[in-house]
Design an enzyme around this catalytic site. Structure first.
Site, PDB file in Angstrom:
ATOM      1  CG  ASP A   1      -1.849   1.163   1.300  1.00 39.45           C
ATOM      2  OD1 ASP A   1      -2.692   1.272   0.405  1.00 39.45           O
ATOM      3  OD2 ASP A   1      -1.729   1.970   2.237  1.00 39.45           O
TER       4      ASP A   1
ATOM      5  CD  GLU B   1      -2.301   2.828  -3.321  1.00 40.46           C
ATOM      6  OE1 GLU B   1      -3.289   3.526  -3.562  1.00 40.46           O
ATOM      7  OE2 GLU B   1      -1.984   2.472  -2.166  1.00 40.46           O
TER       8      GLU B   1
END
Length: 581
Positions: free
Chosen positions: A245, A282
């Site tokens: 993330d 990401e």
């Protein structure tokens, strides 16, 4: 068994095991570590008292928190977590990913309930299930990005044993498993790490508060903590890849960054086990160095989400131009064509949303297309809308079919968001279950303030703390059996099958992708080897000249005749056709 904990900030540590307490000794070989031997078995509760304080805190490396983040840890037999079925071993370049949130994939919201739905994914044809974060967080329901224990598994989902059963069931079904992990911050509630050591630093800040300490004093152990948890998912549970993330929020000024260290460790584990393990980032940076191999000066991650492709596609289908869609909406098909051939739209160009230039060009000759993931919807792009409305709430089934073809026949590794494949009518909204009333109120009011700036009235923004918000977000499994959902689901199955059976649709050569478009008439066609795809997003039928190349219709959303003698194909409004030899 041996209990150990890193606690360099205190002068004494005691292990509380059940009702008994055991003083711990310093480890002479590892500064800051404390150890003790004590008899214990699977399920026994334990924790640590630091410096004589009355609180018993859970183990930072504990595998199970049966009573939630503020309760004691429980002993877990790691050997019992190993999956029995061999992993399918599908490479990333051959993958079709399916992003899934355990808590809303089914009304039950458990690993076992999700495993019971795996036959649907097998029939769909995807290769990997990408689980959103499963680490413990306060309360029963939430997205999982406020997790506080990176080695443990959320108990309401089924805990470590439930995750192990899910991975085993997926492997038996021929599906790989990717897990979303969060290293850039921990949740605001239930986070006990600061009591143990310098896990966080005030030298850097993130949108979520103090940054994880990756480059300050004590950061060697902090990096080892997060690296060890990442490897444990791959090694102990048999998970096949990790989604990292918001790696752009990892503040790290060291010469050898944490991400390079992690990618090297994962590559070493892959070589040791003979499994194709991978890391997917990401990143908001639009920087190809994220996925450039370490030997060539990059971070060595194996792929990254491509939000630029999503933004161009979303703007082309919906006409939305607010926020970060503004740059893409000026000429959406041109933006889409650029992302399909050059990966990033922002590759050193002006970003009106950021009010500066942004990004760096991708070298298409060296960067294979499978270093990027392409998608029309994700948890972020749906759930961070004011009402969590999916693409199906804004556009026709025909345009959903166009989006599916651009993703599944496009150059990047495709990823679907759960329910997308049948145009789910359920929203996917932002929901929380914070037991702390002050935090609950802050989240509720903050969400309403955020969208008030965009013209939303407070009563129009769902209350994250209302249980009904989570309930609305659960998939309705009766939908795939009825129209128009059943037709769209069959279209997705057709496209996934075409990707599997036509090697041209998995060709990693980004420089070989050819795109033509008409911005005014709203059609776009792209070529991948001998396969052509013609997308007509316009309100009127379009005739597109493909040239005399002998292609024929392989699949079409509406009935489309084969190209005429001059190589022209006639495509109905809001429809798409795939052609090949």
């Amino acid at each position: 068994m041996q209990f150990e904990v890193w606690a360099p900030l205190t002068d004494r540590v005691a292990l509380r095991l059940g009702q008994a307490e055991h003083g711990m000794e310093r480890d002479s070989d590892r500064p800051g570590w404390w150890v003790v031997q004590a008899p214990a078995g699977d399920g026994d509760r334990y924790g640590f008292r630091l410096g004589g304080a009355p609180e018993v805190r859970p183990d930072p490396r504990g595998r199970r928190l049966p009573d939630g983040p503020d309760g004691p840890s429980a002993v877990v037999d790691a050997a019992a977590l190993a999956p029995q079925a061999p992993p399918p071993g599908t490479r990333l370049q051959d993958a079709v990913l399916y992003e899934l949130h355990v808590g809303t994939f089914t009304p039950e919201g458990t690993f076992d309930a999700a495993a019971a739905r795996l036959p649907h994914l097998v029939r769909l044809g995807v290769t990997h299930v990408e689980l959103m974060p499963v680490c413990p967080f306060p309360g029963l329901h939430g997205w999982g990005y406020d997790g506080v224990a990176p080695w443990a598994v959320h108990e309401p989902y089924g805990g470590p044993a439930g995750l192990a059963r899910f991975v085993d069931a997926a492997h038996r079904a021929g599906l790989g498993v990717v897990l979303d992990v969060v290293h850039n911050h921990l949740g605001p509630s239930g986070n006990h790490l600061p009591a143990f050591g310098p896990y966080f630093t005030d030298a850097h800040h993130t949108p979520w508060g103090a940054a994880v300490n990756l480059d300050g004093p004590g950061s060697d152990e902090v990096r080892a903590y997060f690296l060890g948890s990442a490897l444990a998912w791959l090694r102990d549970y048999g998970i096949d890849g990790l989604r990292l993330d918001a790696v752009h929020a990892l503040a790290d000024g060291r010469a050898l960054t944490f991400l390079e260290e992690l990618s090297a460790a994962v590559d070493a584990l892959a070589a040791e086990t003979g499994r194709p393990l991978f890391l997917i980032a990401e990143s908001d940076a639009c920087d190809p160095r994220t996925t450039t191999p370490r030997a060539a000066g990059g971070l060595g991650l194996h792929a990254q989400w491509n939000d630029d492709f999503h933004h161009a596609l979303h703007a082309a289908l919906t006409g939305e131009s607010q926020g970060y869609y503004a740059d893409f909406a000026q000429a959406p098909l041109a933006a889409l064509a650029k992302t399909m051939t050059r990966a990033f739209f922002h590759d050193g160009t002006w970003s009106s949303f950021r009010e500066r230039t942004h990004g760096r060009p991708v070298d298409r000759r060296r960067a294979p297309a499978h270093r990027f993931l392409g998608y029309a919807q994700t948890h972020d792009q749906v759930g961070n809308r004011a009402q969590g409305d999916r693409l199906a709430a804004s556009v026709s089934p025909g345009l959903l079919a166009c989006a599916a073809a651009l993703v599944l026949a496009g150059p990047f590794v495709p990823m679907l968001f759960m329910g997308e494949e049948w145009g789910a009518g359920t929203p996917w909204q932002y929901f929380t279950d914070h037991p702390d009333p002050d935090l609950a109120r802050a989240v509720r009011e903050g969400r309403r303030r955020e969208f008030a700036a965009h013209g939303w009235r407070p009563e129009e923004v769902p209350d994250p703390q209302d249980p009904a918000t989570r309930e609305r977000s659960c998939l309705d499994w009766a939908e795939p059996e009825r129209e128009p959902h059943a037709r769209l689901l069959e279209w997705y199955r057709t496209l996934v099958a075409l990707r599997r059976t036509h090697p041209d649709l998995r060709d990693p050569d980004l420089a070989a992708v050819r795109v033509a478009y008409d911005e005014e008439r709203r059609w776009l066609t792209f070529r991948r080897g001998d396969v052509r795809v013609v997308v007509n997003a316009g309100a009127e039928a379009a005739t597109v000249a493909l040239g005399r190349n002998g292609v024929r219709v392989l699949a079409a959303w509406e009935e489309v005749p084969h190209p005429d003698a001059e190589g022209r194909v006639h495509v109905p409004a809001e429809s798409v056709v795939v052609l090949g030899p």
